[in-house]
Design a protein around this motif. Structure first.
Motif, PDB file in Angstrom:
ATOM      1  N   LYS A   1       0.804  -1.085   0.071  1.00 39.31           N
ATOM      2  CA  LYS A   1       0.128   0.114  -0.138  1.00 39.31           C
ATOM      3  C   LYS A   1       0.996   1.266   0.051  1.00 39.31           C
TER       4      LYS A   1
ATOM      5  N   LYS B   1      -4.404   1.079   6.887  1.00 37.93           N
ATOM      6  CA  LYS B   1      -4.221   0.250   5.964  1.00 37.93           C
ATOM      7  C   LYS B   1      -2.760  -0.503   6.188  1.00 37.93           C
TER       8      LYS B   1
ATOM      9  N   VAL C   1      -7.678  -3.835   5.760  1.00 36.64           N
ATOM     10  CA  VAL C   1      -7.933  -2.271   5.884  1.00 36.64           C
ATOM     11  C   VAL C   1      -8.982  -2.306   6.830  1.00 36.64           C
TER      12      VAL C   1
ATOM     13  N   GLU D   1      -4.965   6.919   6.426  1.00 38.43           N
ATOM     14  CA  GLU D   1      -5.533   7.805   5.255  1.00 38.43           C
ATOM     15  C   GLU D   1      -6.873   8.175   5.439  1.00 38.43           C
ATOM     16  N   GLU D   2      -7.114   9.308   4.968  1.00 39.71           N
ATOM     17  CA  GLU D   2      -8.445  10.105   4.758  1.00 39.71           C
ATOM     18  C   GLU D   2      -9.547   9.303   4.460  1.00 39.71           C
ATOM     19  N   PHE D   3     -10.683   9.381   5.080  1.00 35.38           N
ATOM     20  CA  PHE D   3     -12.042   8.570   4.925  1.00 35.38           C
ATOM     21  C   PHE D   3     -12.533   9.343   3.867  1.00 35.38           C
ATOM     22  N   LEU D   4     -12.804   8.649   2.623  1.00 36.35           N
ATOM     23  CA  LEU D   4     -13.636   9.190   1.384  1.00 36.35           C
ATOM     24  C   LEU D   4     -14.917   8.795   1.691  1.00 36.35           C
TER      25      LEU D   4
ATOM     26  N   GLU E   1     -18.601   3.124  -4.581  1.00 38.44           N
ATOM     27  CA  GLU E   1     -17.346   2.503  -4.954  1.00 38.44           C
ATOM     28  C   GLU E   1     -17.571   2.010  -6.448  1.00 38.44           C
TER      29      GLU E   1
ATOM     30  N   LYS F   1     -19.330  -6.345  -1.341  1.00 38.77           N
ATOM     31  CA  LYS F   1     -18.270  -6.695  -0.735  1.00 38.77           C
ATOM     32  C   LYS F   1     -18.726  -7.560   0.715  1.00 38.77           C
TER      33      LYS F   1
ATOM     34  N   LEU G   1      -8.817   4.441  -4.705  1.00 35.17           N
ATOM     35  CA  LEU G   1      -8.639   4.168  -3.286  1.00 35.17           C
ATOM     36  C   LEU G   1      -7.512   2.841  -3.403  1.00 35.17           C
ATOM     37  N   GLU G   2      -7.538   2.255  -4.332  1.00 34.89           N
ATOM     38  CA  GLU G   2      -6.444   1.092  -4.376  1.00 34.89           C
ATOM     39  C   GLU G   2      -6.205   0.782  -5.827  1.00 34.89           C
TER      40      GLU G   2
END
Ligand code: AMP
Ligand code: GLY
Length: 419
Positions: free
Chosen positions: A105, A145, A155, A182-185, A189, A211, A280-281
């Motif tokens: 990551k 993460k 995560v 990391e900042e929450f968005l 998705e 998911k 995000l990834e």
């Protein structure tokens, strides 16, 4: 041509199925494959583990295979592509250096920053104290993460500072040496799987997956309980932004670093309430179960696209053609999944489901004395293609209802966001 697919999931069954639809493909081998690939015409399983590179190279030579297509991230991150390329074998799938985009990551985050792509603000930490201080300064919600392949468990989306700090302690205790905070968005998705030869990049249709194990997207995280494509949230304008602001700069930055990335660049994106995509990834492989929803809509022969990537000739390849309509895939799991579950249950009704114009992609199954039995958590994915969401959803559920095995579980609300 003859192809070899590495892996044994639903994604790999879908890859084998899509390859065999091409008039150019005479045979597909799977290492190790599953009950679905074992029962497919012109498809043969070879009992070789995904990380036994020497045995895979030997199978390529013994069977005159023209292209190896790698499904899972594990062999990619262990360098299967480098190993096979050194032996002059054509491979679709990024090399070991490139696969860090998923395996690390912090590596991926540094790349995103260098490429200047829209993503969450983040910091990388090697010790708990500094990470905790950062969390206290930023506040919650916040995302922690683990740096490294963690089978989907690395995560933690923390709603409180205490939860985030506990996650930091827990991940370092588990032995991870680095993590990203990391900042929450906020937003919805979407997954964009893009094919690339390291220079040119071509996105496939956008997909969304579900998911969580429970209906209404509740309960534990899983590998994915269903998916659909084309996802309407990714409008043509958003797809253009994804291509121009995220995919192309990422490939250009990899190239600038001297990294020759050939395979799938899977972008896991958040579409924010303002209608902007943020990354995000990245994953270095096809998504599962997104692939089972995307490939049934593909009209262009898959082998010609994958070969163009492997041979770095994607720019010369004609544009990708898609069938009109919507594909919906519903996953049937073993009762208890994602926790403990039983295996070895006989599955019936697959042919009946196929008679309802659905495709049954098998995942955790094997062939035993001529019968298909369960052999994993996610057992199969049923995909139907319809002219719109309501017809595809009706069709997929009428097909999956034909299938039975003891303690079979599936969500009845796949596609609820778009119904
Ligand atoms: P990842 O493996 O990085 O995609 O994270 C797994 C899941 O965690 C994602 O699919 C999202 O649901 C969630 N997630 C990851 N990063 C964030 C973020 N910055 N903000 C909100 N949710 C996130
Ligand atoms: N469906 C999510 C993934 O393949 O990572």
């Amino acid at each position: 041509m003859k192809a070899l697919v590495v892996g044994n999931g639903g994604r790999e069954h879908a890859l084998a199925w899509a390859l065999l639809r091409s008039p150019n493909v005479e045979q597909v081998f799977c290492t190790p494959g599953n009950g679905g690939t074992a029962s497919t015409q012109n498809c043969q399983n070879l009992p070789i583990k995904v990380d036994d590179f020497a045995a895979i190279a030997q199978a390529v030579a013994d069977n005159s295979i023209d292209l190896v297509v790698v499904g899972p991230e594990l062999p990619l991150s262990l360098g299967i592509t480098d190993y096979l390329q050194q032996r002059n074998i054509k491979v679709f799938g990024p090399n070991k250096e490139s696969a860090q985009i998923e395996a690390s990551k912090s590596w991926a985050k540094a790349l995103m920053q260098e490429a200047g792509v829209p993503t969450a603000e983040s910091e990388t930490f090697t010790e708990a104290q500094a990470a905790i201080a950062y969390i206290q300064q930023q506040g919650a919600p916040i995302v922690v993460k683990a740096d490294g392949l963690a089978a989907g468990k690395g995560v933690i989306v923390a709603t409180t500072e205490a939860e985030a700090c506990a996650a930091v302690e827990e991940l370092f205790t588990q032995g991870f040496s680095k993590l990203v905070v990391e900042e929450f968005l906020e937003g919805e998705e979407v997954s964009v799987l893009a094919l690339t030869d390291g220079i040119t990049i071509r996105p496939l249709l956008p997909a969304q997956d579900h998911k969580r194990i429970g209906e209404g997207d509740t309960g534990k995280n899983t590998g994915g309980m269903g998916a659909y494509a084309d996802a309407p949230i990714a409008t043509p304008a958003i797809m253009q932004q994804i291509e121009q602001e995220i995919l192309q700069p990422t490939i250009a930055t990899l190239r600038k670093r001297g990294i020759d990335y050939r395979g799938v660049l899977y972008a896991g994106l958040m579409i924010t309430p303002e209608g902007k995509a943020k990354i995000l990834e990245f994953n270095c492989r096809f998504g599962d179960p997104e692939t089972q929803a995307v490939l049934p809509l593909l009209e262009t022969p898959l082998d010609s696209l994958l070969l163009a990537c492997a041979e770095q000739k994607l720019a010369q390849h004609p544009p990708i053609k898609w069938q009109d309509g919507i594909a919906v895939c519903v996953v049937a799991a073993s009762g208890g999944y994602p926790d403990a579950y039983e295996k070895g249950k006989v599955i019936t009704g697959i042919e009946k489901a196929e008679d309802k114009d659905a495709i049954v992609f098998q995942a955790g199954t094997k062939l035993e004395d001529g019968k298909v039995v369960t052999d994993g958590g996610r057992v199969l994915g049923v995909t139907a293609v319809g002219k719109d969401f309501s017809s595809a959803i009706a069709q997929v559920y009428s097909a999956i209802e034909c299938i039975e095995f003891e303690k079979m579980y599936y969500r009845r609300d796949i596609g609820h966001r778009v119904r």
